[in-house]
Design an enzyme around this catalytic site. Structure first.
Site, mmCIF file in Angstrom:
data_model
loop_
_atom_site.group_PDB
_atom_site.id
_atom_site.type_symbol
_atom_site.label_atom_id
_atom_site.label_comp_id
_atom_site.label_asym_id
_atom_site.label_seq_id
_atom_site.Cartn_x
_atom_site.Cartn_y
_atom_site.Cartn_z
ATOM 1 N N TYR A 154 28.044 40.795 113.592
ATOM 2 C CA TYR A 154 28.197 42.019 114.390
ATOM 3 C C TYR A 154 28.596 41.680 115.825
ATOM 4 O O TYR A 154 29.512 42.282 116.404
ATOM 5 C CB TYR A 154 26.873 42.773 114.359
ATOM 6 C CG TYR A 154 26.839 44.098 115.069
ATOM 7 C CD1 TYR A 154 27.422 45.228 114.504
ATOM 8 C CD2 TYR A 154 26.175 44.235 116.290
ATOM 9 C CE1 TYR A 154 27.358 46.462 115.144
ATOM 10 C CE2 TYR A 154 26.104 45.462 116.931
ATOM 11 C CZ TYR A 154 26.697 46.563 116.355
ATOM 12 O OH TYR A 154 26.633 47.780 116.992
ATOM 13 N N LYS A 158 32.017 42.710 117.769
ATOM 14 C CA LYS A 158 31.914 43.578 118.943
ATOM 15 C C LYS A 158 32.520 42.932 120.185
ATOM 16 O O LYS A 158 33.116 43.614 121.023
ATOM 17 C CB LYS A 158 30.454 43.955 119.191
ATOM 18 C CG LYS A 158 29.889 44.931 118.170
ATOM 19 C CD LYS A 158 30.722 46.202 118.096
ATOM 20 C CE LYS A 158 30.051 47.296 117.297
ATOM 21 N NZ LYS A 158 30.896 48.512 117.189
#
Length: 294
Positions: A154, A158
């Protein structure tokens, strides 16, 4: 800031933060395309907007499906004649420590968060260029900016969105396209269990969405990273320290280790206007060193 007459696409808007984004933009006067993998959830949010007197179109599709996203943008342009704002909000979690993480889950997260934003941004790019107006918001995260245990996939995706934002903002500037990042903290299905209940109680997704008034408005900044949560707003920067010239020689590595404190010093750090600034400063440092040793 009114968005009357503007058209906004919000991905992942069937619930949570995306739903709040869609409702917020509609209240500001925008016509909203409510996108979600779950078509029924998207339709429910569109119904909320219409019931409040707004204009909305629900489209159920994955942001990773290039053909479906292209069709979504074509339907948007056919209905309203333009696309003014894209809020890349769609996302999922597959949290595990890196040691236990399956590479398939790593690829899935990168595909949805990074490539999903790429697919959607590419789909609206030519329309925004032609109308010489566009606002694109990437949803980054503190997990990417600063790291979080169990979120290597993640966090990587991001932070990649920050790099995408930096370049698209430069390329879109002369066409009136402004690209920014929003790093939200909100109590949603994705954050349940990650924070204590008392913290989640203060982190209503609705308290993040006001950032879109800034990031989607006519006077929007560009290349900004806005952190938002619990009604608190801040700005993050990617900076470059002044550094120091080490030069050549067999002992260069040892001199770098000795100078690490000076290399790391934040005195005089800057926010580069573009990536090549690094190379320019390095060459200038070499030239200064040469003139001093002459």
């Amino acid at each position: 800031m009114s968005m009357q007459g503007r058209v906004a696409v919000v991905t992942g808007a069937g619930g949570g933060l995306g739903r709040e984004h869609a409702l917020f933009l509609a209240r500001r006067g925008a016509a909203v395309v409510v996108n979600d993998m779950n078509g029924e959830a998207a339709e429910a949010v569109a119904d909320e907007i219409r019931a409040a007197g707004g204009d909305a179109l629900a489209i159920g599709c994955s942001v990773t499906d290039e053909a479906a996203v292209a069709d979504m943008v074509a339907r948007t342009v056919e209905r309203w004649g333009r696309v003014d704002a894209l809020v890349n909000n769609a996302g999922i979690l597959r949290d595990k420590s890196f040691a236990k993480m399956d590479l398939a889950d790593f690829r899935l997260i990168v595909d949805v968060h990074l490539m999903g934003a790429v697919v959607c941004s590419k789909a609206v790019w030519e329309t925004m260029r032609a109308q010489e107006h566009g606002r694109i918001v990437m949803t980054t995260s503190s997990s990417g900016l600063y790291g979080n245990f169990g979120q290597a996939n993640y966090g990587a995706a991001k932070m990649a969105l920050v790099g995408l934002m930096q370049t698209l903002a430069i390329e879109g500037e002369k066409y009136g396209i402004r690209v920014n990042c929003l790093a939200p903290t909100a109590a949603t299905g994705m954050t349940e269990g990650l924070l204590p209940p008392e913290a989640l109680a203060r982190l209503s997704p609705a308290l993040v969405s006001p950032a879109l008034a800034l990031l989607c408005g006519d006077d929007a900044p560009t290349r900004a990273i806005v952190n938002a949560g619990a009604g608190h707003f801040a700005r993050a920067y990617v900076t470059l320290t002044a550094g120091t010239y080490i030069g050549e020689g067999g002992d260069a590595a040892d001199r770098l280790i000795e100078a690490w404190g000076q290399v790391s010093s934040r005195d005089g750090e800057i926010v580069p206007a573009y990536g090549f600034v690094q190379a320019q400063r390095e060459v200038a440092s070499t030239e200064r060193s040469g003139s001093q040793n002459a």
